[in-house]
Design an enzyme around this catalytic site. Structure first.
Site, short mmCIF file in Angstrom:
data_model
loop_
_atom_site.label_atom_id
_atom_site.label_comp_id
_atom_site.label_asym_id
_atom_site.label_seq_id
_atom_site.Cartn_x
_atom_site.Cartn_y
_atom_site.Cartn_z
N ASP A 72 34.92 58.36 63.15
CA ASP A 72 34.77 59.96 63.36
C ASP A 72 35.37 60.19 64.66
OD1 ASP A 72 33.74 59.88 60.44
OD2 ASP A 72 31.98 61.10 61.37
N HIS A 123 37.63 65.69 60.07
CA HIS A 123 36.38 65.87 60.44
C HIS A 123 36.11 67.20 61.22
CE1 HIS A 123 32.59 64.31 61.73
NE2 HIS A 123 32.62 64.00 62.83
N HIS A 127 34.32 70.60 65.32
CA HIS A 127 32.93 69.81 65.19
C HIS A 127 32.01 70.92 65.08
CE1 HIS A 127 30.07 66.53 65.54
NE2 HIS A 127 30.87 65.92 65.09
N HIS A 217 32.42 55.43 65.78
CA HIS A 217 33.07 56.33 66.47
C HIS A 217 33.94 55.56 67.72
CE1 HIS A 217 29.49 58.47 64.99
NE2 HIS A 217 30.14 59.59 65.09
#
Length: 260
Positions: A72, A123, A127, A217
């Site tokens: 991500d 994604h 965010h 990540h």
């Protein structure tokens, strides 16, 4: 001895607290939202039934022990090194990319991810927590990212991962409209809380199982150094690494549905 009213109130508060904690801890389908679909279930949902479906490339997750490695919030300054590791190990991954300060900053890495056979997905742009914003804002977060990825790779994403895994019926509806399926995870190393590669590796290996979806990540310093050891250890256990679409094949991710 407390009165019946007091005991009833205390029990009710405890139940409510437990439900709220469960919703916050899981953050999987957003309380009141649609349930999640497991990869094994998705594989039976192709038209004509599972026995009539062709194999997906050289991997058939009905027959082998598959697991999906996902990252991500990239691309990042560490992504090139991660891609080098994945290429050397012969492992495909699924990248859920952020727009602002990521896709914008590293367009060449987005192109490289797609060119090297990885699945490139969304994604969101900024965010933002999608359950806290209006439907038009959810749509903008996803559409802007989709357009940026399509412009760079020539392929519009079909998968997205909601920030923090927080989703609800509104998010499902917007995703269905935009042709996106939501993908959550079964294993997380919480690599945003540590820079220790050995700890990240241990956490992933402790939770890895067949049809698992690993969340990492690459922008955090401890993650990429942990990846070679994770790959080697899981291969030793007989796992085959696949992208999320391969994990679901011969079924396919359906827009508006949530997979985990």
């Amino acid at each position: 001895m407390p009165s019946l009213d007091k005991r009833t109130k205390k029990t009710g508060n405890a139940l409510l607290g437990g439900l709220l904690a469960l919703c916050l801890a899981s953050a999987l389908s957003g309380c009141g939202g649609a349930g999640t679909t497991r990869p094994s279930s998705a594989r039976t949902q192709g038209a004509g039934g599972p026995t009539a479906q062709p194999r997906f490339g050289s991997v058939d997750c009905r027959e082998v022990k598959c697991i999906a490695l996902t990252f991500d919030a990239g691309p990042s300054g560490n992504s090139a090194r991660l891609l080098d590791v994945l290429r050397a190990k012969g492992v495909p991954a699924t990248f859920f990319l952020l727009g602002a300060r990521h896709i914008e900053k590293y367009p060449g890495l987005v192109r490289r991810m797609a060119a090297e056979g990885h699945e490139v997905a969304s994604h969101t742009w900024d965010h933002r927590i999608l359950t806290r914003i209006r439907p038009d804002e959810v749509r903008a977060e996803l559409e802007r990212t989709n357009e940026a990825i399509e412009r760079l790779t020539g392929r519009r994403p079909t998968l997205m991962r909601p920030p923090q895994g927080r989703t609800n019926d509104t998010v499902h509806a917007v995703c269905r409209e935009l042709g996106l399926a939501e993908v959550l995870w079964t294993v997380t190393a919480k690599d945003y809380r540590t820079t220790d590669p050995a700890l990240i590796r241990r956490r992933v290996l402790a939770g890895a199982d067949r049809d698992g979806i690993i969340l990492l990540h690459d922008l955090y310093d401890g993650t990429v150094p942990a990846v070679p050891g994770i790959i080697d250890a899981l291969k030793e256990r007989g796992f085959v690494f696949v992208t999320v679409p391969q994990l679901l094949a011969p079924g396919a991710a359906r827009p508006g549905k949530v997979y985990r």
